[in-house]
Design a protein around this motif. Structure first.
Motif, mmCIF file in Angstrom:
data_model
loop_
_atom_site.group_PDB
_atom_site.id
_atom_site.type_symbol
_atom_site.label_atom_id
_atom_site.label_comp_id
_atom_site.label_asym_id
_atom_site.label_seq_id
_atom_site.Cartn_x
_atom_site.Cartn_y
_atom_site.Cartn_z
ATOM 1 N N THR A 71 -1.924 4.732 5.333
ATOM 2 C CA THR A 71 -1.713 4.023 4.066
ATOM 3 C C THR A 71 -1.343 2.565 4.322
ATOM 4 N N PHE A 72 -0.503 2.330 5.327
ATOM 5 C CA PHE A 72 -0.133 0.954 5.695
ATOM 6 C C PHE A 72 -1.370 0.164 6.110
ATOM 7 N N VAL A 73 -2.208 0.757 6.944
ATOM 8 C CA VAL A 73 -3.418 0.077 7.426
ATOM 9 C C VAL A 73 -4.367 -0.218 6.267
ATOM 10 N N GLY B 260 0.816 -1.212 0.000
ATOM 11 C CA GLY B 260 0.000 0.000 0.000
ATOM 12 C C GLY B 260 0.852 1.265 0.000
ATOM 13 N N ILE B 261 1.901 1.285 0.814
ATOM 14 C CA ILE B 261 2.790 2.454 0.883
ATOM 15 C C ILE B 261 3.537 2.650 -0.431
ATOM 16 N N ILE B 262 4.121 1.565 -0.951
ATOM 17 C CA ILE B 262 4.895 1.677 -2.191
ATOM 18 C C ILE B 262 4.001 2.085 -3.354
ATOM 19 N N MET C 217 13.009 2.783 -2.403
ATOM 20 C CA MET C 217 11.901 1.999 -1.868
ATOM 21 C C MET C 217 11.832 0.631 -2.543
ATOM 22 N N LEU C 218 11.963 0.603 -3.864
ATOM 23 C CA LEU C 218 11.925 -0.671 -4.589
ATOM 24 C C LEU C 218 13.145 -1.530 -4.264
ATOM 25 N N VAL C 219 14.303 -0.887 -4.111
ATOM 26 C CA VAL C 219 15.520 -1.633 -3.770
ATOM 27 C C VAL C 219 15.374 -2.290 -2.399
ATOM 28 N N VAL C 220 14.834 -1.541 -1.423
ATOM 29 C CA VAL C 220 14.648 -2.086 -0.078
ATOM 30 C C VAL C 220 13.642 -3.232 -0.107
ATOM 31 N N LEU D 263 11.152 1.188 6.836
ATOM 32 C CA LEU D 263 12.068 1.844 5.906
ATOM 33 C C LEU D 263 11.321 2.482 4.729
ATOM 34 N N THR D 264 10.358 1.744 4.161
ATOM 35 C CA THR D 264 9.614 2.304 3.021
ATOM 36 C C THR D 264 8.752 3.487 3.459
ATOM 37 N N ALA D 265 8.196 3.423 4.656
ATOM 38 C CA ALA D 265 7.405 4.554 5.161
ATOM 39 C C ALA D 265 8.282 5.790 5.310
#
Length: 513
Positions: free
Chosen positions: A361-363, A142-144, A311-314, A346-348
């Motif tokens: 967004t995570f929820v 959701g975050i990404i 973000m994609l790398v992580v 980390l992505t957040a």
């Protein structure tokens, strides 16, 4: 009849014949399983479990008694358990092992209405570790997705694969099959659908092609396992042989099966490229497209920036770590959830969102996968009802009796069919291995064939059934993508038939070499 009435009648007809949801399918199977506990005689094998603390075996009798015996090879031989003692001591075999020749009928334990009601609750509690993993993945996705990183990735991959889109199918299926054959990559692929579905759709494929590339890659890989510790290794250990026996034959079979599968997917993909109405999910295309491409505009595509790249790398970098953890035995679902929880933080942070927006967004992302998580729990309830009804061992006893005295080729072929049947009721590869191998493997000696053929028949039989078994992962997968079970069956049953015939032919050949 007026046009309005006609349209209403058509809508009612369509609604009447719509296929039930995954939850309804599972509940129907749950009721059937409970019904079997009234019909199938209850019975148990005695079993033994290694107790590392005092280097001994705990033997539990089918009649309810138990005793501790020394952990020696002589004791195993006395019990006709043809397994090297070292396999217990080094932790290769952790679960209780059935003792051949000890099956006894016991008092019937039918599962009534209250048991049916409680089974899904127990199933959810029993699979909470997998459910937490799924929900955390949903939150990360959701975050990404909200950050635009996926859109940028879709645009990049679509551009790179333009004109040679099927290369993407080959790469995805091939890599997942490698994961399946080496460490049983299955539940972990749930994370890939939200990532890859938009890419497949943007490249002109439908949801069926995306599911096939991922799910069949995993299914064929795990079916034709070579060194998968959760199936072929533990089954070989329980059969009393080295897992390397028959490995070359299984590798050749894997390659041939993947070629067959990719050709089948290619045939279907060419059909829908030629005419989108040939798609089995054509009527649901708008709904699926809205679900996965709602914010994607090819004319106003989001570009990569340092935040999106990182973000994609992580996120993608977590998968090699997860694979390493599973292969080395250091990770299971709790540890995988912990790994991806770190990825979520980390992505957040990298998204640049405010604390409130990142959490919400995570929820929301996790909420999107609640249905998937619940299906996993409900599917487990079917096994709980059968175990509580004491009929799993009875099914094994009956199936093992069928193959006694058969010729080599027929023996291997029938064993595969029987393992497919058992795999429907016991979808856990390791669970079926420790339950069945001590009983089934010695039967190979009576028809003068190698025990590795029984391991192959077990692996192929259970894996073959995983293409469609509702008690496995398929319904959770379909729920995530928005495709009904009947449409998946229309697509996969012809391929399943081809793979089944191919497998039996290969098994017969294996008995001859």
């Amino acid at each position: 009849m007026s046009d309005n009435k006609k349209n209403t009648a058509e809508k009612q007809t369509k609604k009447k014949f719509s296929f039930p949801t995954a939850f309804t399918v599972l509940f129907i199977i749950l009721v059937i399983a409970a019904g079997l506990t009234y019909i199938v005689p209850a019975g148990l094998y005695s079993n033994l479990e290694y107790v590392p603390g005092n280097d001994s075996f705990l033997v539990k009798s089918s009649t309810g008694g138990s005793e501790m015996i020394p952990a020696t090879q002589e004791k195993l031989d006395e019990l006709n358990v043809k397994i090297d003692l070292r396999k217990f001591r080094d932790g290769s075999i952790k679960k209780p092992i059935a003792i051949p020749g000890t099956y006894q009928k016991i008092k019937q334990s039918p599962q009534g209405p209250l048991d049916i009601i409680m089974a899904p609750i127990e199933g959810v509690m029993d699979t909470v570790d997998i459910m937490v993993f799924v929900l955390i993945l949903g939150g990360i996705i959701g975050i990404i997705n909200k950050s635009g990183a996926f859109d940028a990735g879709i645009a990049f991959l679509s551009k790179k694969t333009e004109g040679k889109e099927f290369v993407l199918v080959i790469l995805v299926s091939g890599l997942i099959a490698v994961g399946g054959t080496t460490f049983g990559l299955a539940e972990e692929t749930i994370a890939l659908y939200p990532i890859l579905m938009p890419i497949f759709l943007a490249n002109g494929y439908d949801a069926i092609v995306a599911i096939a590339a991922i799910y069949l890659g995993s299914s064929v890989g795990t079916m034709f396992s070579t060194v998968n510790p959760f199936s072929v290794v533990i089954a070989s250990d329980a059969a009393g042989i080295a897992f390397t026996e028959g490995i070359v034959f299984r590798l050749v079979s894997l390659i041939l099966a993947m070629i067959i599968t990719l050709l089948y997917i290619y045939w279907y993909s060419k059909k829908i490229k030629k005419d989108p109405q040939n798609s089995l999910v054509y009527e649901d295309y708008e709904k699926i497209e809205k679900r996965f491409l709602e914010d994607y505009d090819p004319d106003e595509v989001k570009r990569f920036n340092w935040r999106r790249v990182l973000m994609l790398v992580v996120f993608l970098g977590a998968f090699p770590v997860m694979i390493w953890g599973v292969v080395t035995g250091k990770f299971w679902f709790a540890e995988m959830s912990g790994l991806f929880l770190v990825v979520a933080f980390l992505t957040a942070f990298l998204s640049g969102f405010s604390e409130k927006k990142a959490v919400n967004t995570f929820v929301e992302g996790a909420a999107d996968l609640i249905g998937v998580a619940l299906i996993i729990g409900v599917a487990r309830s079917i096994n709980i009802v059968m175990d509580n009804g004491m009929i799993s061992d009875t099914l094994l006893f009956y199936t093992s009796s069928i193959v006694e005295g058969m010729s080599g080729g027929l023996f291997a072929s029938v064993q595969m069919v029987l393992f497919s049947f058992l795999g429907f009721f016991v979808p856990s590869s390791s669970g079926l291995a420790v339950l069945s191998m001590p009983i089934m493997a010695p039967l190979a000696d009576t028809v003068n064939i190698s025990r590795d053929i029984v391991v192959t028949a077990y692996n192929w039989g259970q894996g073959w059934m995983s293409f469609i078994t509702p008690t496995g992962l398929v319904l959770a997968t379909l729920e995530m993508v928005g495709v009904t079970y009947d449409k998946w069956l229309k697509f996969v049953l012809p391929l399943m038939g081809i793979i089944g015939v191919f497998s039996i032919i290969m098994l017969v050949i294996q008995t001859m070499v």
